[in-house]
Design an enzyme around this catalytic site. Structure first.
Site, PDB file in Angstrom:
ATOM      1  N   GLY A  40       0.429  -1.091  -0.633  1.00 16.03           N
ATOM      2  CA  GLY A  40      -0.179   0.077  -0.245  1.00 16.03           C
ATOM      3  C   GLY A  40       0.924   1.207   0.087  1.00 16.03           C
ATOM      4  O   GLY A  40       2.050   1.452  -0.286  1.00 16.03           O
ATOM      5  N   LEU A  42       0.386   3.649  -2.512  1.00 19.57           N
ATOM      6  CA  LEU A  42       0.558   3.566  -3.463  1.00 19.57           C
ATOM      7  C   LEU A  42       1.151   4.438  -4.139  1.00 19.57           C
ATOM      8  O   LEU A  42       0.962   5.686  -4.225  1.00 19.57           O
ATOM      9  CB  LEU A  42      -0.171   2.517  -4.819  1.00 19.57           C
ATOM     10  N   HIS A  46       4.157   1.218  -7.798  1.00 18.63           N
ATOM     11  CA  HIS A  46       3.080   0.341  -7.956  1.00 18.63           C
ATOM     12  C   HIS A  46       2.095   0.435  -9.200  1.00 18.63           C
ATOM     13  O   HIS A  46       1.818  -0.840 -10.213  1.00 18.63           O
ATOM     14  CB  HIS A  46       2.350   0.768  -6.841  1.00 18.63           C
ATOM     15  N   GLY A 157       9.070  -5.184  -8.538  1.00 22.84           N
ATOM     16  CA  GLY A 157       9.191  -3.271  -8.583  1.00 22.84           C
ATOM     17  C   GLY A 157      11.356  -3.797  -8.963  1.00 22.84           C
ATOM     18  O   GLY A 157      11.634  -5.279  -7.959  1.00 22.84           O
ATOM     19  N   LYS A 159      12.965  -2.381  -8.471  1.00 32.21           N
ATOM     20  CA  LYS A 159      13.663  -1.595  -7.526  1.00 32.21           C
ATOM     21  C   LYS A 159      13.798  -2.032  -6.614  1.00 32.21           C
ATOM     22  O   LYS A 159      14.764  -1.988  -5.867  1.00 32.21           O
ATOM     23  CB  LYS A 159      12.479  -0.430  -7.399  1.00 32.21           C
ATOM     24  N   ASP A 160      13.346  -3.295  -5.668  1.00 33.31           N
ATOM     25  CA  ASP A 160      13.670  -4.209  -5.057  1.00 33.31           C
ATOM     26  C   ASP A 160      13.700  -5.182  -5.886  1.00 33.31           C
ATOM     27  O   ASP A 160      13.645  -6.813  -5.879  1.00 33.31           O
ATOM     28  CB  ASP A 160      12.676  -4.474  -4.253  1.00 33.31           C
ATOM     29  N   GLN A 163      14.558  -8.972  -4.077  1.00 29.41           N
ATOM     30  CA  GLN A 163      13.834  -9.206  -3.748  1.00 29.41           C
ATOM     31  C   GLN A 163      12.730 -10.199  -5.192  1.00 29.41           C
ATOM     32  O   GLN A 163      12.355 -11.596  -4.942  1.00 29.41           O
ATOM     33  CB  GLN A 163      12.384  -8.403  -3.325  1.00 29.41           C
ATOM     34  N   ARG A 197       7.912   4.751   1.370  1.00 27.57           N
ATOM     35  CA  ARG A 197       9.050   5.092   2.293  1.00 27.57           C
ATOM     36  C   ARG A 197       9.011   6.553   2.647  1.00 27.57           C
ATOM     37  O   ARG A 197       9.300   7.662   3.179  1.00 27.57           O
ATOM     38  CB  ARG A 197       9.841   4.577   2.750  1.00 27.57           C
TER      39      ARG A 197
HETATM   40  P1  AMP Z   1       6.127  -2.412  -1.759  1.00 22.86           P
HETATM   41  O1  AMP Z   1       4.291  -1.958  -1.590  1.00 22.86           O
HETATM   42  O2  AMP Z   1       7.412  -1.378  -1.863  1.00 22.86           O
HETATM   43  O3  AMP Z   1       5.794  -3.942  -0.937  1.00 22.86           O
HETATM   44  O4  AMP Z   1       6.014  -2.491  -3.634  1.00 22.86           O
HETATM   45  C1  AMP Z   1       4.816  -3.807  -4.034  1.00 22.86           C
HETATM   46  C2  AMP Z   1       5.947  -3.490  -5.780  1.00 22.86           C
HETATM   47  O5  AMP Z   1       5.802  -2.394  -6.434  1.00 22.86           O
HETATM   48  C3  AMP Z   1       6.939  -4.555  -5.524  1.00 22.86           C
HETATM   49  O6  AMP Z   1       7.078  -5.360  -6.417  1.00 22.86           O
HETATM   50  C4  AMP Z   1       7.846  -2.884  -5.191  1.00 22.86           C
HETATM   51  O7  AMP Z   1       9.747  -3.843  -6.074  1.00 22.86           O
HETATM   52  C5  AMP Z   1       7.425  -1.955  -6.904  1.00 22.86           C
HETATM   53  N1  AMP Z   1       7.992  -0.936  -6.780  1.00 22.86           N
HETATM   54  C6  AMP Z   1       8.163  -0.535  -5.188  1.00 22.86           C
HETATM   55  N2  AMP Z   1       8.716   0.408  -5.648  1.00 22.86           N
HETATM   56  C7  AMP Z   1       9.100   1.223  -7.166  1.00 22.86           C
HETATM   57  C8  AMP Z   1       8.869   1.814  -7.986  1.00 22.86           C
HETATM   58  N3  AMP Z   1       9.846   3.148  -7.582  1.00 22.86           N
HETATM   59  N4  AMP Z   1       9.421   1.348  -9.636  1.00 22.86           N
HETATM   60  C9  AMP Z   1       8.587   0.143 -10.084  1.00 22.86           C
HETATM   61  N5  AMP Z   1       8.132  -0.821  -8.445  1.00 22.86           N
HETATM   62  C10 AMP Z   1       7.930  -0.348  -7.518  1.00 22.86           C
END
Ligand code: AMP
Length: 290
Positions: A40, A42, A46, A157, A159-160, A163, A197
């Site tokens: 979330g 978002l 996302h 993403g 970005k991680d 992961q 964050r």
């Molecule tokens: P999170 O809510 O941070 O757990 O992220 C959920 C998904 O969104 C994960 O697969 C992240 O890698 C992806 N994500 C987070 N930030 C970005 C970004 N800046 N660009 C692309 N994907 C992202």
């Protein structure tokens, strides 16, 4: 008949039975289910995953669950932003079909759902090393979410970066029939990688955080011209000279294995990865170097 295609309103689902009921007819008709797991708060990053899922799949489900088992720092879990009403509006704006927003009891009905999954080497480097237990928590929740949603494709993403590798390993270990798609990092116009964050940064910290993507771009510009050891020490020195900054790591690794590389010829996919505290907020970012 309406004169044009009116999009269906976003379905809000909280229980596995509701997911089953929602996906049953699509599945029976051979339609493809796309899935985007999130915590979330978002942002456009996302939404880029959801838009890609909407292009490739017939039905798209986004999950929102702030997963306690992946936080190695309880304060980080408490501070994590929760803005469900805003999230629902954003999901509606891109035409996502459903959001799965389960309670903790639904995801972890009892301790038997808290699996001890091993990811081997991946747990010993970078995020694995600096956030003990983090990837076990990620593995636990994503395995459970995959069992409930049963997607054909799931979008994550880069970005991680680590992961995505962990999720691919999870799917391999448990033979889960889902295709994992890794998507590029979406950045703010000034280069800051989008992250939930980022909301926690003060205006001064937000300015400081710009240096993360800057040192990555700098590393890319000099990769192959300056030694890897110098690139790393320069980046760490530059970051640590900033106010309220603590570097967890700045590493240059092979993008296929995440082994550290020492000379460019060691990798066909070199990637620089960093984790940095700006004040109390821990940010990560990465960039391919060629
Ligand atoms: P999170 O809510 O941070 O757990 O992220 C959920 C998904 O969104 C994960 O697969 C992240 O890698 C992806 N994500 C987070 N930030 C970005 C970004 N800046 N660009 C692309 N994907 C992202």
């Amino acid at each position: 008949m309406p004169p044009f295609n009116v999009p269906e309103p976003l379905k809000i689902l909280e229980k596995p039975e509701e997911i089953d009921a929602f996906t049953a007819s699509a599945r029976a008709a051979g339609k493809r289910i796309g899935f985007v797991p999130t915590m979330g708060a978002l942002h456009e990053g996302h939404l880029s995953l959801i838009s890609r899922a909407l292009c490739e799949c017939d039905v798209v489900i986004c999950s929102i669950f702030v997963n306690p088992t992946q936080f190695n720092d309880p304060k980080d879990y408490e501070r994590y932003p929760r803005v469900m009403d805003e999230d629902v509006k954003m999901l509606e704006s891109v035409g996502c079909h459903a959001v799965f927003a389960p309670s903790e009891k639904i995801i972890y009905p009892d301790d038997s759902f808290k699996l001890q999954i091993e990811f081997g080497f991946l747990e010993t480097v970078l995020e694995g090393k600096h956030r003990p237990g983090h990837f076990k928590g990620v593995g636990m929740v994503v395995k459970r979410l995959f069992e409930v949603v049963k997607p054909d494709r799931a979008f994550f993403g880069l970005k991680d970066y680590q992961q995505v590798m962990v999720i691919k390993e999870l799917v391999r270990q448990f033979s889960i029939p889902v295709e994992i798609i890794g998507m590029p990092t979406i950045r703010e116009a000034d280069g800051l990688a989008m992250s939930s964050r980022n909301r926690l940064l003060s205006p001064e910290e937000r300015t400081t955080a710009l240096h993360l993507s800057r040192v990555l771009r700098e590393a890319k510009a000099v990769f192959g011209k300056t030694s890897i050891a110098d690139i790393k020490s320069n980046a760490i020195r530059e970051l640590e000279a900033l106010p309220n900054v603590k570097v967890d790591y700045f590493e240059i690794s092979d993008g296929h294995t995440l082994q550290t590389i020492h000379v460019p010829s060691e990798s066909s996919l070199p990637v620089a990865l960093l984790a940095v505290f700006v004040g109390k907020v821990r940010l990560i970012d990465n960039m391919f170097l060629v």
